[in-house]
Design a protein around this motif. Structure first.
Motif, short mmCIF file in Angstrom:
data_model
loop_
_atom_site.label_atom_id
_atom_site.label_comp_id
_atom_site.label_asym_id
_atom_site.label_seq_id
_atom_site.Cartn_x
_atom_site.Cartn_y
_atom_site.Cartn_z
N VAL A 3 0.85 -1.19 0.00
CA VAL A 3 0.00 0.00 0.00
C VAL A 3 0.88 1.23 0.00
N ALA A 4 0.72 2.09 -1.01
CA ALA A 4 1.48 3.34 -1.09
C ALA A 4 0.81 4.40 -0.22
N ASP A 5 1.56 4.92 0.73
CA ASP A 5 1.08 5.96 1.64
C ASP A 5 2.22 6.96 1.84
N PRO A 6 2.64 7.67 0.76
CA PRO A 6 3.87 8.47 0.82
C PRO A 6 3.91 9.48 1.96
N ASP A 7 2.77 10.08 2.27
CA ASP A 7 2.75 11.15 3.27
C ASP A 7 2.35 10.66 4.66
N GLY A 8 2.23 9.37 4.84
CA GLY A 8 1.92 8.82 6.16
C GLY A 8 0.53 9.17 6.65
N ALA A 9 -0.44 9.21 5.73
CA ALA A 9 -1.79 9.61 6.10
C ALA A 9 -2.60 8.46 6.70
N TRP A 10 -2.18 7.21 6.44
CA TRP A 10 -2.97 6.05 6.88
C TRP A 10 -2.10 5.12 7.72
N ASP A 11 -2.45 5.02 8.99
CA ASP A 11 -1.76 4.10 9.90
C ASP A 11 -2.73 2.98 10.23
N PRO A 12 -2.66 1.86 9.52
CA PRO A 12 -3.69 0.82 9.68
C PRO A 12 -3.68 0.20 11.06
N THR A 13 -4.85 -0.17 11.53
CA THR A 13 -4.95 -0.90 12.80
C THR A 13 -4.57 -2.36 12.56
N ASP A 14 -4.28 -3.07 13.64
CA ASP A 14 -3.98 -4.50 13.53
C ASP A 14 -5.12 -5.24 12.85
N ALA A 15 -6.36 -4.87 13.19
CA ALA A 15 -7.53 -5.54 12.63
C ALA A 15 -7.64 -5.28 11.13
N GLN A 16 -7.32 -4.06 10.69
CA GLN A 16 -7.38 -3.76 9.26
C GLN A 16 -6.33 -4.55 8.48
N VAL A 17 -5.12 -4.63 9.04
CA VAL A 17 -4.07 -5.41 8.38
C VAL A 17 -4.49 -6.87 8.29
N ALA A 18 -4.99 -7.41 9.40
CA ALA A 18 -5.40 -8.81 9.41
C ALA A 18 -6.52 -9.07 8.40
N ALA A 19 -7.44 -8.11 8.26
CA ALA A 19 -8.54 -8.27 7.29
C ALA A 19 -8.01 -8.27 5.87
N LEU A 20 -7.05 -7.40 5.56
CA LEU A 20 -6.47 -7.35 4.22
C LEU A 20 -5.71 -8.64 3.90
N CYS A 21 -5.02 -9.19 4.89
CA CYS A 21 -4.18 -10.36 4.68
C CYS A 21 -4.95 -11.67 4.77
N ASP A 22 -6.20 -11.62 5.19
CA ASP A 22 -6.99 -12.84 5.33
C ASP A 22 -7.17 -13.52 3.97
N ARG A 23 -6.85 -14.81 3.90
CA ARG A 23 -6.88 -15.50 2.61
C ARG A 23 -8.28 -15.94 2.19
N HIS A 24 -9.25 -15.84 3.06
CA HIS A 24 -10.61 -16.21 2.72
C HIS A 24 -11.51 -14.99 2.52
N PHE A 25 -11.33 -13.97 3.35
CA PHE A 25 -12.22 -12.82 3.31
C PHE A 25 -11.53 -11.52 2.86
#
Length: 285
Positions: free
Chosen positions: A20-42
């Motif tokens: 994920v490109a975030d050049p200006d540091g505008a988005w600091d994902p939560t643990d839950a958001q990262v886990a949701a993105l990385c989930d292989r089923h959902f």
């Protein structure tokens, strides 16, 4: 309204990432958001997330920015936890920067990580990253894993993040491991560790190059097809066990492919391919 995040999917020998490109540091994902993105089923599915952020735009990148590194690799494990480093991730990160026109690698590319600044260059098989200085710990760690009849001794190796490497006697033992279950370490490291299981080739050295096979259980992820820093740690452990006269160049076969490791002037380097697979957008709740 859900937040829409553009992303790219990439991998290094099957060790895959959401970039994920975030050049200006505008988005600091939560643990839950990262886990949701990385989930292989959902989700998209990945072993981890690489946030591409300018070093000057993130507090953890201050030292990297002061050293002249423009970009910082904010690496998160699949469970959302932050990690110090990721060897395969650095190569995917570099390929993304180059293909997106955000950086030039011709004279070397310095990127910031939580384990310090790492420099990457092109190599015959993709990219090579200087992982820096390493440390092999003398004390043994007992490792229990499903599929092994008794606990085996492992050696600790630090390449910017912690590893425990275990030697097995045969390919059959390696293939018989059930790494759906997390290995148990005694004593348990305070912050956990990646665990590598290795089998040497026969012969161990061909034409001055050592060869081994490896499987890995990554902290915060589980078994992965490859682990770059784990590959380096495995080669360093076998080099340590082999003693005087052991080679400085190694080939390591993992389920996802083949990687190279070399030792120069007290530093360990990792080389191998990096592939960008597809890009898209995803909505986060």
């Amino acid at each position: 309204m859900p937040q829409t995040v553009p992303f790219t999917k990439g991998h290094g020998t099957g060790n895959d990432f959401v970039v994920v490109a975030d050049p200006d540091g505008a988005w600091d994902p939560t643990d839950a958001q990262v886990a949701a993105l990385c989930d292989r089923h959902f989700g998209i599915g990945a072993d981890g997330l690489l946030r591409v952020v300018r070093a000057a735009a993130i507090d953890e990148g201050a030292a990297a920015a002061a050293s002249g590194a423009e970009w910082f690799m904010d690496y998160r494990n699949a469970d959302g936890s932050k990690a110090e480093m990721c060897g395969n991730g650095t190569r995917v990160f570099a390929r993304y920067l180059v293909e997106a026109g955000l950086a030039d690698i011709d004279d070397g590319l310095a990127i910031g990580t939580r384990a310090g600044v790492k420099t990457l260059r092109r190599s015959a098989d993709g990219f090579e990253v200087d992982l820096g200085a390493f440390r092999v710990d003398a004390g043994d760690v007992l490792v229990r894993a499903k599929g092994l009849d008794v606990a085996r001794p492992g050696v600790g190796v630090d390449v910017g993040n912690p590893h425990v490497v275990v030697a097995l006697s045969s390919a059959a033992e390696l293939e018989g491991l059930d790494l759906a279950y997390q290995p148990v370490l005694e004593p348990a490291p305070a912050h956990g560790a990646n665990v590598e299981f290795v089998v040497p080739s026969d012969p161990l050295v061909r034409d001055g190059v050592g060869e081994i096979r490896m499987r890995v259980f990554e902290r915060g992820v589980g078994e992965t097809l490859s682990c770059g820093t784990g590959v380096a740690a495995a080669a360093l452990a076998v080099r340590h066990w082999a003693g005087a006269g052991a080679p400085d160049r190694w080939i390591v076969d993992v389920p996802g492919g083949r990687l190279g490791v070399s030792v120069h002037d007290g530093h360990v380097r990792l080389s191998g391919p990096a592939t960008l697979v597809f890009s898209g957008e995803v909505a986060l709740a």
